[in-house]
Design a protein around this motif. Sequence first.
Motif, PDB file in Angstrom:
ATOM      1  N   TYR A  54       0.798  -1.219   0.000  1.00 40.17           N
ATOM      2  CA  TYR A  54       0.000   0.000   0.000  1.00 40.17           C
ATOM      3  C   TYR A  54       0.834   1.274   0.000  1.00 40.17           C
ATOM      4  N   PHE A  60       2.328  -6.386  -4.998  1.00 39.20           N
ATOM      5  CA  PHE A  60       3.598  -7.090  -5.265  1.00 39.20           C
ATOM      6  C   PHE A  60       4.835  -6.199  -5.295  1.00 39.20           C
ATOM      7  N   PHE A  62       7.314  -6.397  -3.492  1.00 39.84           N
ATOM      8  CA  PHE A  62       8.515  -7.188  -3.211  1.00 39.84           C
ATOM      9  C   PHE A  62       9.026  -7.902  -4.457  1.00 39.84           C
ATOM     10  N   HIS A  79       8.953 -13.578   2.241  1.00 38.78           N
ATOM     11  CA  HIS A  79       8.620 -12.154   2.422  1.00 38.78           C
ATOM     12  C   HIS A  79       7.492 -12.031   3.436  1.00 38.78           C
ATOM     13  N   GLN A 122      -6.565   2.467   6.747  1.00 37.57           N
ATOM     14  CA  GLN A 122      -7.102   1.239   6.143  1.00 37.57           C
ATOM     15  C   GLN A 122      -6.507  -0.025   6.753  1.00 37.57           C
TER      16      GLN A 122
ATOM     17  N   PRO C  55      -2.285 -10.122  -2.274  1.00 39.00           N
ATOM     18  CA  PRO C  55      -2.252  -8.679  -2.035  1.00 39.00           C
ATOM     19  C   PRO C  55      -3.425  -8.137  -1.218  1.00 39.00           C
ATOM     20  N   ASP C  56      -3.097  -7.176  -0.349  1.00 38.63           N
ATOM     21  CA  ASP C  56      -4.102  -6.567   0.523  1.00 38.63           C
ATOM     22  C   ASP C  56      -5.150  -5.795  -0.270  1.00 38.63           C
ATOM     23  N   LEU C  57      -4.843  -5.468  -1.533  1.00 37.21           N
ATOM     24  CA  LEU C  57      -5.814  -4.720  -2.333  1.00 37.21           C
ATOM     25  C   LEU C  57      -7.108  -5.502  -2.568  1.00 37.21           C
ATOM     26  N   GLY C  60      -8.868  -4.508   0.591  1.00 39.03           N
ATOM     27  CA  GLY C  60      -8.679  -3.126   0.993  1.00 39.03           C
ATOM     28  C   GLY C  60      -8.391  -2.960   2.469  1.00 39.03           C
ATOM     29  N   VAL C  62      -5.244  -2.971   4.911  1.00 40.52           N
ATOM     30  CA  VAL C  62      -3.786  -2.961   4.878  1.00 40.52           C
ATOM     31  C   VAL C  62      -3.254  -3.839   6.016  1.00 40.52           C
ATOM     32  N   HIS C  83       3.581 -12.989   2.802  1.00 34.89           N
ATOM     33  CA  HIS C  83       3.033 -12.631   1.491  1.00 34.89           C
ATOM     34  C   HIS C  83       4.088 -12.911   0.441  1.00 34.89           C
ATOM     35  N   THR C  84       3.884 -13.947  -0.344  1.00 33.74           N
ATOM     36  CA  THR C  84       4.812 -14.267  -1.432  1.00 33.74           C
ATOM     37  C   THR C  84       4.031 -14.461  -2.725  1.00 33.74           C
ATOM     38  N   ALA C  85       3.046 -13.602  -2.996  1.00 30.38           N
ATOM     39  CA  ALA C  85       2.188 -13.706  -4.188  1.00 30.38           C
ATOM     40  C   ALA C  85       1.423 -15.035  -4.154  1.00 30.38           C
ATOM     41  N   ALA C 124      -7.685  -6.083  -8.639  1.00 31.83           N
ATOM     42  CA  ALA C 124      -6.679  -6.080  -7.568  1.00 31.83           C
ATOM     43  C   ALA C 124      -5.324  -6.574  -8.058  1.00 31.83           C
ATOM     44  N   LEU C 125      -5.331  -7.459  -9.050  1.00 33.34           N
ATOM     45  CA  LEU C 125      -4.056  -7.998  -9.541  1.00 33.34           C
ATOM     46  C   LEU C 125      -3.438  -7.092 -10.596  1.00 33.34           C
TER      47      LEU C 125
END
Lengths: 346, 309, 385
Positions: A54, A60, A62, A79, A122, C55-57, C60, C62, C83-85, C124-125
């Motif tokens: 964010y 992504f 990272f 990560h 957020q 992803p946090d998106l 929404g 964080v 978080h590694t995708a 989001a992606l």
Amino acid sequence: MNRDIAVVAFAQTRHSAQDDGLTEVEMLAPVIGEIKERTGLTRFGFTCSGSCDYLAGTPFSFVSALDAVGAWPPISESHVEMDAAWALYEAWVRLRHGDVDTALVYGFGKGSQGALREIFTQQLDPYYLAPLGVDPVSLAALQARAYLDRAGVKEDDLRAVAARSRAAGRANPYALHLPDPDDEGYEVAPLRPSDIAPVADGAAAIVLAAGDTARELCERPAWISGVDHRAEAHAPGARDLTRSESTRIAARKAGADRVEVAELHARYSHEELILREALGLDESVSVNPSGGPLSADPVMATGLIRIGEAAARIHDGTATRALAHAASGPCLQQNLVCVLSGESDG
Amino acid sequence: MSSEPNHVVEFPGGYTRSVGPVIGRFLTELRDGRLVGVRTADGRVLVPPTEYDPETGEAVTGEFVEVGPAGTVTSWSWVPRPRPAHPLDRPFAWALIRPDGADTALLHALDLGEFEEGADPPRYLKAGLRVRPKWRAERTGGIGDIACFRPEVTMINAPTRLEYRLRGGRALDRFLAGIAEGRILGHRCPVCGQVIVPMKGLCPRDGVPTSEEVEVADTGTVTTFAVNNLPDPRAPDVPFVSAYVLLDGADLTMLALVAGIPADQVRIGMRVKAVWRPREEWGPTLDNIKWFEPLDEPDVLFERIKDYV
Amino acid sequence: MGEPCAVIGVGQTAYRTRRRDVSIAGLVREAAARALEDAGLTWKDIDAVVIGKAPDLFEGVVMPEAYLADALGARGKPVMRVHTAGSVGGSTAIVAASLIQAGVHDRVLTVAWEKQSESNATWALTVSGPFSTSLVVGAGGYFAPHIRAYMRRSGAPAHIGTLVAVKDRLNALKNPYAHLKIPGISREMVESTPMLWEPIRYLETCPSSDGACAMVLAGERAARRAPHPPAWVHGTAMRSEPIFFAGRDAVNPRAGRDCAADVYRQAGITDPRREIDVAEVYVPFSWYEPMWLENLGFCGEGEGWKLTESGATALDGDIPWNASGGVLSSNPIGASGMIRFAEAALQVRGMAGEHQVDGARRALGHAYGGGAQFFSMWIVGSDKP
């Protein structure tokens, strides 16, 4: 498995209060280059980083950061979407397995490119808190008010923390060089601008090594004699904001006693006072000789920098036992305590 | 009626209706903000209560039972264009609602939020939807004491807008400065010698800084591609071809739009050339290149490009 | 790899397009509570919590581990967020296992989740900054050219992807948690669906799901006391490589090959096709089954599609892949990798229900993410290594 694991090298950027026009990768790459040069290592048994999507508002972050590492042939890597202090924790756990001896840890953040207060709104409970629009500075001020009332501390005591941190920061080439607090108005009462960590862009990296490898790579390794982290409940109304119980537990588990130096991830001046109490630090302990987050707060790297700065005090021989603290979430919701020693236990 | 009415029937002051003990009890409770039903002889609960069991005609018992206020939609109709007498002035539903604890359903208006006039019913409006009454603040003892029903809260809308000021970075700024002059620039890696386009200022493979600038051609070869049929407001109109193009002189493919040829005729190995916008429209942006279109050259053999996919 | 570690509890939610009946915490707790029940434990028995998501998106929120800490009973305990995708579900399980293997904790709860219906997965992606063009719409837009390159390189006939799309959906009919259940699924049905990103058809694509998956991992002592058979961890590995560089093989990435070699070495496996009884492999687009068969060493390069065509990977084949229906049938992105790891564990515990592979004693769990550049894998077995 129990192995001796040490911080053997630490590198950081000269943190910047404004956007210098570099991407995260461009900001990070020289730090990775520097730490490779200092250790003479180009490959590591494990690599772990901390960052937050964010901050740039894209998924992504990272992925491109990996470009700075030289991940070829492919590397064993992970990560955390947390401050990189937690990446260091993951790497420390991994080194305890015994099959790899070195780890590269890094974190980076460009706080200058978005509105951090709105972004971290957020992070709050999406049903009861975020829709109110309450921001982390306002929540921190709420915590400061509660602490002042409970502890009988005055606003001047907060000012003293800010003044001491800024003076120390001016002696640190990597920190922002900020003037003494003057008669400034409230940002959110009772906090004034100097009580609040200034936005900064920056990156940091640490190399961990185990046993004899650590001794080969560093004249005076900063041995991790204990590290632990704990969480609080999220809702500010569901916990005692004036105490940091999770820090107290983490410190007990990490064996935090007899330290000479403490680097605390206090992003607001009152947090230093709450943390001192939870950690049982008396006046003899030198707190945030680097200037701490009140002198430079490159988010996602700030906690890792605390560990790096504490380790640097061991490396340069000015301390034999140091404590580093990292925090995450609103109002010190998550806390990590790392105890570093000039002498290995084994 | 398009013009003003010329005849009106209206009892001055409104009818005065006596409600009796059963309906009266219901409306009195309603005025107090409660929903009640009445129990029948065989134990069922009727809402709204009547003096009799509609199934048997038998009198109901005198036992009133509080129900709801939440309930379940058992059936509904949708009013896309409300009339003046309707309780809501935006599209809404009429619904049969069985309050929790009741065995029958109550008819009432169901407000589902903002809709444009003439809108179709939302897909989530269906039997089984959970709803609750919206009480009027000032109640008089009428069915209108409930302004309408509304769905139970199952979702909240969370509009989020975060603003950023992002910088492209040193390497990208330099690359786009080249593009602004009609040149495509890359860096040669001092370790592996490969030419990286666009340059990043470092070699991702070797993890070393790069600085030696190399200009490459605006012609190249398609190494592989996709035909995109999924529309997205941020992307070109479908179908569009996204292709990896190996520019002549580069060692790394670049993702690019290929056009000027029907999508089903794009091939792996096809030779292409950049189509630049008119020079006066150029700026420091990749938009200077509209897309890549085919060159009149023979295809490159797959064997020669297979290591670049 | 340190101290022994075992899976003693698995919990999954039903995977659906929209789980409108629950909040985020409710979704995550549903999976976690089922894992605890399977392990015969309560919240207070847990030492630490490791949370993973993409992803946090998507939602929404964080870094939502902060909001979820007490929802997962972690007040006063350590909480981490990985978080590694797309590989994150697998990486999260590996980080949790690592805590046991390092001797730091005895019982760790790990949860991975995604509630994609709160926004839109393609959005989001694909949120991109001002400097990149939107030529890639969603994950399919990225992977389609690499699939085309595989087809060209291997000479695979066009119907291979269809076979996988049918096989995994047939398996899903036997899995009570699966999202896509298509009775009567057939090649004709798949081939009648449109090309979204040619060469990928609609029914050769994974769905977008809400869902969570959880596991309780334990050290040896705690595992011995568990009410149901444990799945012992025989090896774990992660590998990453950069997304774009000159000479990268995006069809058969070296990171995947190296990761498999590492995990096989730890588990003492030299012939994966013969020594692994069942594999749960991250196949979000049907063509990735033959591609990963080759990448994971189940056959030689260019031979993967022949193995798929022969029926070897079907539930009654000699090496069933994705008996659960796989990612093609359920895809809450952040959880999808952990579902693979958890389904592998269920198989060797003999608890996979209708889609149980008879006599499965050793299983592979696999996940990948980013531009096919992040890999995480584990091997679990019914015997303690």
